[in-house]
Scaffold this active site. Sequence first.
Site, PDB file in Angstrom:
ATOM      1  N   ASP A  35       4.755  -8.440  58.350  1.00 42.82           N
ATOM      2  CA  ASP A  35       5.178  -7.040  58.326  1.00 42.82           C
ATOM      3  C   ASP A  35       4.592  -6.320  59.541  1.00 42.82           C
ATOM      4  O   ASP A  35       3.425  -6.506  59.892  1.00 42.82           O
ATOM      5  CB  ASP A  35       4.714  -6.369  57.027  1.00 42.82           C
ATOM      6  CG  ASP A  35       5.417  -5.040  56.778  1.00 42.82           C
ATOM      7  OD1 ASP A  35       6.206  -4.967  55.821  1.00 42.82           O
ATOM      8  OD2 ASP A  35       5.172  -4.076  57.553  1.00 42.82           O
ATOM      9  N   ILE A  36       5.395  -5.487  60.163  1.00 36.93           N
ATOM     10  CA  ILE A  36       4.982  -4.816  61.396  1.00 36.93           C
ATOM     11  C   ILE A  36       3.924  -3.734  61.135  1.00 36.93           C
ATOM     12  O   ILE A  36       3.153  -3.399  62.036  1.00 36.93           O
ATOM     13  CB  ILE A  36       6.233  -4.238  62.110  1.00 36.93           C
ATOM     14  CG1 ILE A  36       5.967  -4.051  63.600  1.00 36.93           C
ATOM     15  CG2 ILE A  36       6.727  -2.963  61.467  1.00 36.93           C
ATOM     16  CD1 ILE A  36       7.238  -3.847  64.417  1.00 36.93           C
ATOM     17  N   GLU A 104      13.273   0.889  52.101  1.00 36.52           N
ATOM     18  CA  GLU A 104      13.602   1.391  53.445  1.00 36.52           C
ATOM     19  C   GLU A 104      14.627   0.511  54.151  1.00 36.52           C
ATOM     20  O   GLU A 104      15.494   1.018  54.863  1.00 36.52           O
ATOM     21  CB  GLU A 104      12.328   1.464  54.301  1.00 36.52           C
ATOM     22  CG  GLU A 104      11.372   2.551  53.844  1.00 36.52           C
ATOM     23  CD  GLU A 104      10.043   2.487  54.586  1.00 36.52           C
ATOM     24  OE1 GLU A 104       9.938   1.755  55.588  1.00 36.52           O
ATOM     25  OE2 GLU A 104       9.108   3.169  54.140  1.00 36.52           O
ATOM     26  N   VAL A 105      14.494  -0.782  53.981  1.00 35.34           N
ATOM     27  CA  VAL A 105      15.402  -1.701  54.684  1.00 35.34           C
ATOM     28  C   VAL A 105      16.338  -2.348  53.656  1.00 35.34           C
ATOM     29  O   VAL A 105      15.871  -3.052  52.745  1.00 35.34           O
ATOM     30  CB  VAL A 105      14.604  -2.797  55.423  1.00 35.34           C
ATOM     31  CG1 VAL A 105      15.563  -3.736  56.154  1.00 35.34           C
ATOM     32  CG2 VAL A 105      13.610  -2.175  56.405  1.00 35.34           C
ATOM     33  N   HIS A 109      14.094  -8.188  50.507  1.00 33.08           N
ATOM     34  CA  HIS A 109      12.863  -8.774  51.034  1.00 33.08           C
ATOM     35  C   HIS A 109      11.775  -8.673  49.980  1.00 33.08           C
ATOM     36  O   HIS A 109      11.749  -7.739  49.185  1.00 33.08           O
ATOM     37  CB  HIS A 109      12.410  -8.072  52.315  1.00 33.08           C
ATOM     38  CG  HIS A 109      12.314  -6.573  52.205  1.00 33.08           C
ATOM     39  ND1 HIS A 109      13.422  -5.755  52.236  1.00 33.08           N
ATOM     40  CD2 HIS A 109      11.253  -5.751  52.049  1.00 33.08           C
ATOM     41  CE1 HIS A 109      13.047  -4.499  52.120  1.00 33.08           C
ATOM     42  NE2 HIS A 109      11.734  -4.461  51.988  1.00 33.08           N
ATOM     43  N   MET A 110      10.907  -9.645  50.004  1.00 33.21           N
ATOM     44  CA  MET A 110       9.761  -9.630  49.098  1.00 33.21           C
ATOM     45  C   MET A 110       8.488  -9.546  49.935  1.00 33.21           C
ATOM     46  O   MET A 110       8.297 -10.306  50.873  1.00 33.21           O
ATOM     47  CB  MET A 110       9.748 -10.892  48.247  1.00 33.21           C
ATOM     48  CG  MET A 110       8.741 -10.815  47.118  1.00 33.21           C
ATOM     49  SD  MET A 110       8.985 -12.173  45.983  1.00 33.21           S
ATOM     50  CE  MET A 110       8.383 -13.517  46.986  1.00 33.21           C
ATOM     51  N   HIS A 111       7.661  -8.564  49.591  1.00 30.51           N
ATOM     52  CA  HIS A 111       6.369  -8.414  50.251  1.00 30.51           C
ATOM     53  C   HIS A 111       5.359  -9.342  49.568  1.00 30.51           C
ATOM     54  O   HIS A 111       5.280  -9.369  48.341  1.00 30.51           O
ATOM     55  CB  HIS A 111       5.829  -6.990  50.098  1.00 30.51           C
ATOM     56  CG  HIS A 111       6.696  -5.912  50.674  1.00 30.51           C
ATOM     57  ND1 HIS A 111       6.394  -5.276  51.852  1.00 30.51           N
ATOM     58  CD2 HIS A 111       7.838  -5.343  50.232  1.00 30.51           C
ATOM     59  CE1 HIS A 111       7.315  -4.353  52.112  1.00 30.51           C
ATOM     60  NE2 HIS A 111       8.195  -4.367  51.139  1.00 30.51           N
TER      61      HIS A 111
END
Length: 125
Positions: A35-36, A104-105, A109-111
């Site tokens: 993650d950025i 947000e995106v 996606h899974m964090h």
Amino acid sequence: MAYAYDDQNIFAKILRGEIPNNTVKETDHTLAFKDIHPQAPDHVLVIPKGSYVTADDFALSASDAEIIDFWRVFGEICTKLGVSPDNGNGYRIISNAGEDGVQEVPHFHMHILAGRPLGRMLQPA
Ligand code: AMP
């Protein structure tokens, strides 16, 4: 009803190679990258390469091969990070969806968050 997928979202651009990413693991069906804006010492995003908007979209519409690959990559990342409670200090997985989930995106996606005590699951509303 099928979800409408916006192919201009930032993860779609990453998958097309238009934007760089810090890849942790890549397979035919799945990409895992850092993650950025990390929220913990380890913060990895796992995404399918297919065009799915949310976790429920992925669960209902992806092929068995895509779903199996996604979870295998997740497990391998946990091993790679050394965060499994079996031999590490644990982790949290999160997948935000839609407005209430504050997504947000709009590409599923899974964090994976790990590397420090993460506190309680939710902040008070
Ligand atoms: P959410 O959709 O709320 O689950 O959050 C999207 C996540 O994507 C945030 O944690 C961002 O920091 C992360 N993110 C956004 N752009 C990038 C990027 N170009 N590379 C890596 N992570 C990103």
